[in-house]
Design a protein around this motif. Structure first.
Motif, PDB file in Angstrom:
ATOM      1  N   ILE A  10     132.725  14.218 -65.658  1.00 49.92           N
ATOM      2  CA  ILE A  10     133.712  14.778 -64.712  1.00 49.92           C
ATOM      3  C   ILE A  10     133.028  15.041 -63.364  1.00 49.92           C
ATOM      4  CG2 ILE A  10     135.344  16.657 -64.255  1.00 49.92           C
ATOM      5  CD1 ILE A  10     136.401  15.203 -66.576  1.00 49.92           C
TER       6      ILE A  10
ATOM      7  N   PRO B 177     124.138  27.871 -69.125  1.00 56.19           N
ATOM      8  CA  PRO B 177     124.954  28.244 -70.287  1.00 56.19           C
ATOM      9  C   PRO B 177     126.393  27.721 -70.206  1.00 56.19           C
ATOM     10  CG  PRO B 177     123.747  30.143 -69.447  1.00 56.19           C
ATOM     11  CD  PRO B 177     123.518  29.033 -68.481  1.00 56.19           C
ATOM     12  N   GLY B 178     126.986  27.726 -69.022  1.00 54.14           N
ATOM     13  CA  GLY B 178     128.361  27.252 -68.862  1.00 54.14           C
ATOM     14  C   GLY B 178     128.494  25.753 -69.104  1.00 54.14           C
TER      15      GLY B 178
ATOM     16  N   ILE C 172     119.503  25.318 -64.523  1.00 59.02           N
ATOM     17  CA  ILE C 172     120.463  24.324 -64.024  1.00 59.02           C
ATOM     18  C   ILE C 172     119.778  23.174 -63.308  1.00 59.02           C
ATOM     19  CG2 ILE C 172     122.952  24.632 -63.563  1.00 59.02           C
ATOM     20  CD1 ILE C 172     122.278  26.873 -61.644  1.00 59.02           C
TER      21      ILE C 172
ATOM     22  N   GLY D  36     130.206  21.790 -60.511  1.00 64.07           N
ATOM     23  CA  GLY D  36     129.406  22.099 -61.700  1.00 64.07           C
ATOM     24  C   GLY D  36     128.027  22.660 -61.420  1.00 64.07           C
TER      25      GLY D  36
ATOM     26  N   GLU E 179     133.434  31.513 -75.045  1.00 65.28           N
ATOM     27  CA  GLU E 179     132.196  30.925 -74.513  1.00 65.28           C
ATOM     28  C   GLU E 179     132.374  30.639 -73.021  1.00 65.28           C
ATOM     29  OE1 GLU E 179     129.323  29.837 -76.126  1.00 65.28           O
ATOM     30  OE2 GLU E 179     129.962  30.664 -78.053  1.00 65.28           O
ATOM     31  N   PRO E 180     131.324  30.853 -72.235  1.00 65.31           N
ATOM     32  CA  PRO E 180     131.464  30.559 -70.806  1.00 65.31           C
ATOM     33  C   PRO E 180     131.562  29.047 -70.563  1.00 65.31           C
ATOM     34  CG  PRO E 180     129.179  31.083 -71.336  1.00 65.31           C
ATOM     35  CD  PRO E 180     129.978  31.326 -72.591  1.00 65.31           C
ATOM     36  N   VAL E 181     132.521  28.631 -69.753  1.00 65.87           N
ATOM     37  CA  VAL E 181     132.590  27.222 -69.329  1.00 65.87           C
ATOM     38  C   VAL E 181     132.912  27.191 -67.834  1.00 65.87           C
ATOM     39  CG1 VAL E 181     133.374  26.313 -71.568  1.00 65.87           C
ATOM     40  CG2 VAL E 181     135.063  26.963 -69.849  1.00 65.87           C
ATOM     41  N   LEU E 182     132.681  26.027 -67.234  1.00 65.78           N
ATOM     42  CA  LEU E 182     132.923  25.862 -65.803  1.00 65.78           C
ATOM     43  C   LEU E 182     134.309  25.255 -65.605  1.00 65.78           C
ATOM     44  CD1 LEU E 182     129.375  24.486 -65.022  1.00 65.78           C
ATOM     45  CD2 LEU E 182     130.220  26.813 -64.704  1.00 65.78           C
TER      46      LEU E 182
ATOM     47  N   LEU F 177     134.801  21.726 -64.080  1.00 61.20           N
ATOM     48  CA  LEU F 177     134.432  20.516 -64.823  1.00 61.20           C
ATOM     49  C   LEU F 177     135.269  20.371 -66.089  1.00 61.20           C
ATOM     50  CD1 LEU F 177     130.502  20.360 -64.749  1.00 61.20           C
ATOM     51  CD2 LEU F 177     132.139  19.265 -63.220  1.00 61.20           C
TER      52      LEU F 177
ATOM     53  N   LEU G 165     138.926  19.706 -67.929  1.00 62.05           N
ATOM     54  CA  LEU G 165     140.307  19.259 -67.776  1.00 62.05           C
ATOM     55  C   LEU G 165     141.198  20.326 -68.403  1.00 62.05           C
ATOM     56  CD1 LEU G 165     140.047  15.477 -68.741  1.00 62.05           C
ATOM     57  CD2 LEU G 165     140.146  16.477 -66.444  1.00 62.05           C
TER      58      LEU G 165
ATOM     59  N   GLY H 271     122.983  30.184 -65.063  1.00 63.33           N
ATOM     60  CA  GLY H 271     123.817  29.138 -64.475  1.00 63.33           C
ATOM     61  C   GLY H 271     124.652  29.636 -63.302  1.00 63.33           C
ATOM     62  N   ASN H 272     124.428  30.871 -62.886  1.00 63.81           N
ATOM     63  CA  ASN H 272     125.245  31.465 -61.819  1.00 63.81           C
ATOM     64  C   ASN H 272     124.386  31.747 -60.597  1.00 63.81           C
ATOM     65  OD1 ASN H 272     126.450  32.269 -64.576  1.00 63.81           O
ATOM     66  ND2 ASN H 272     128.128  32.581 -63.138  1.00 63.81           N
TER      67      ASN H 272
END
Ligand SMILES: Cc1cc2nc3c(=O)[nH]c(=O)nc-3n(C[C@H](O)[C@H](O)[C@H](O)COP(=O)(O)OP(=O)(O)OC[C@H]3O[C@@H](n4cnc5c(N)ncnc54)[C@H](O)[C@@H]3O)c2cc1C
Ligand code: SF4
Ligand code: FES
Ligand code: FES
Lengths: 325, 155
Positions: free
Chosen positions: A37, A103-104, A231, B44, B56-59, B62, B64, B132-133
């Motif tokens: 993506i 983690p994301g 990352i 991302g 769970e953490p997701v972005l 990225l 759909l 990741g932040n």
């Protein structure tokens, strides 16, 4: 960032159905989407159909058989990194998984997607506008490689973290195709071409990874060098699996990522069997690694640094694992 | 193509007609009006759009939207209760874990996922969960202190 181009999204429930769909023109496998993506949003991919593999239940399991394990392609990187048996028995795999992205990403990203992720290059992983202003490049829409302008070969670097750990442990991949499946050593999944780095024909995709029980006494680790602590893709990543007793190597396998268009199992480490771990051996190992890597100007970090770091990481891991008591 | 997306959003069941190519971040911000989830890099790399998918953490940039079918999505808007901030929001407020605030919702959602799984994380575990932040303002120290302050407290 670009909006996504129009595509048809399909959710097959079985491997056979997915293989049929993937055999169609312009079809592309979608796993966690953390690579695909992002690349689509950069205008690097314009698939007509996305075949979402996530509903295929048989690809989602982690199955142990003795000390060997079959890891379904849909198993997420987060699950792999957190699995207590993987951490205990196959620490290099857990270390590699933990070092992937953030983690994301890891909670969505999968083993199959990580093995198959696209190669990377500083002239390629850029916005459409950036690439257009640079005349695009060989890998997509252009006719020059900005890294090696005299050649006709794309040198974009394979940068997945799991592959070296799995290669050092003799992994095999299960590949589905319309109406059948085949099993091949993981190394054979890859080819030396940054523009087309997978040996997969249309309709073929990875369904699982098989890891045999590690040889008795195996110690293993994965370590990567990167521009920042999280990352980030590896500038060079090294996996080592070895057995040693009283400071002498019994067997040694070293695998690399980030340095070539494909992950690499270092050739010639068999010669080290029976040798003492010390300055002479480490120097020879360092040379062996340096001779086989071919980092090109595909990152903003100098290629010679990546060459040196691959070699230094290999030496360090062999010393640490080999001399650990 | 559009299809009906049915999911549990911040504890409420919702159904919306959603195009296959719609991203979760656009679904949240444009279709449901939940603008607490921020668009930072939109590719991302920054974590500003972090939401929880089945905890769970997701972005969201990225993901759909239609992949959230029959799943549980939580955004920053779900954390407060009756107009009061939850423990983690309160801690970011009091410990000055937020400056311009752009990264804050992503930090809090990533921190929230951590505290639910591990109510008493070590500093290393906090750093890893938030790795990741990205934050351009605070220098991260106050953010880590905020999560530490919230740890061990009831949600
Ligand atoms: C900011 C950022 C940092 C990252 N850092 C890292 C990192 O440090 N290390 C790293 O390794 N990766 C990194 N990644 C890349 C990516 O997140 C991971 O490689 C991830 O594991 C990809 O898995 P996925 O399931 O999301 O794959 P997807 O994006 O779904 O797919 C990736 C590719 O593989 C193909 N594919 C997917 N599944 C299969 C299958 N079963 N068979 C055949 N082909 C398949 C897809 O068609 C696509 O071309 C990073 C990504 C971002 C955005
Ligand atoms: S190595 Fe050359 S052809 Fe390949 S992506 Fe980079 S610039 Fe393009
Ligand atoms: S906006 Fe999604 S990661 Fe930056
Ligand atoms: S507070 Fe401004 S980006 Fe983090």
């Amino acid at each position: 960032m670009q909006v996504l181009t129009d595509f048809v999204l399909r959710h097959p429930a079985s491997i056979a159905e997915a293989a049929e769909l993937l055999a169609g023109p312009g079809a592309r496998a979608l796993a966690g989407g953390t690579d695909l993506i992002a690349n689509m949003r950069h205008g690097l991919e314009r698939p007509k159909m996305l075949v979402d593999l996530s509903a295929i239940a048989e690809m989602g399991a982690l199955r142990w058989a003795g000390a060997g394990v079959t890891i379904g392609a849909n198993v997420t990187i987060a699950c792999l990194a957190r699995d207590t048996r993987i951490i205990g028995e196959l620490p290099a795999v857990a270390q590699a998984a933990r070092s992937i992205a953030g983690p994301g990403h890891r909670s969505a990203a999968t083993v199959g997607g990580n093995l198959c992720l696209d190669t990377r290059c500083v002239y390629y992983n850029q916005s459409e506008a950036w690439r257009r202003s640079n005349g695009y490049c060989l890998k997509r829409m252009g006719d020059v490689c900005h890294v090696a302008p005299q050649g006709k070969h794309c040198h974009a670097a394979y940068s997945g973290d799991l592959a070296p750990a799995l290669l050092s442990l003799d992994a095999e991949v299960e590949i589905a195709m319309p109406r059948s499946t085949r099993r091949a050593p993981l190394a054979e999944l890859y080819r030396d071409d940054g523009a087309r780095h997978l040996n997969l024909e249309r309709g073929e995709f990875v369904t699982a990874v098989h890891l045999p029980a590690p040889l008795p006494g195996t110690r293993m680790a994965y370590r990567k060098s990167r521009a920042r602590g999280a990352i980030d893709f590896p500038l060079a990543g090294v996996a080592v699996a070895l057995a040693a007793s009283a400071g002498r190597i019994e067997f040694l396998r070293v695998a690399l990522t980030g340095t070539n268009t494909r992950p690499l199992l270092v050739d010639g480490t068999r010669e080290f069997s029976g040798q003492m771990i010390g300055g002479a051996l480490l120097e020879k190992l360092g040379k062996l690694v340096q001779n086989q890597v071919s980092p090109m100007r595909t990152t903003v970090t100098a290629s010679n640094y990546r060459r040196q770091v691959a070699s230094a990481l290999a030496q360090r891991l062999v010393k640490e694992l080999g001399l650990a008591t | 193509m559009k299809r009906i997306l049915s999911l549990l959003l911040n504890g409420r069941r919702r159904e919306d007609a959603v195009a296959d190519d719609m991203l979760l971040i656009d679904y949240l911000r444009e279709l449901t009006g939940l603008t607490g989830t921020k668009r930072g890099c939109d590719g991302g790399e920054c974590g500003a759009c972090t939401v929880l998918l089945d905890g769970e953490p997701v972005l969201a940039c990225l993901t759909l939207a239609v992949r959230c079918e029959a799943r549980r999505v939580e955004t920053i808007e779900s954390l407060g209760e009756s107009g009061r901030m939850n423990r983690l929001q309160q801690a970011f407020h009091e410990k000055l874990g937020t400056q311009c605030g752009y990264c804050t919702q992503g930090m809090i959602m990533a921190g929230e996922a951590l505290l639910r799984r591990n109510p008493n994380p070590s500093e290393t575990e906090i750093r890893e969960a938030l790795s990741g932040n990205l934050c351009r303002c605070t220098g991260y120290v106050k953010i880590i202190e905020s999560v530490q302050a919230a740890a061990g407290k009831a949600p």
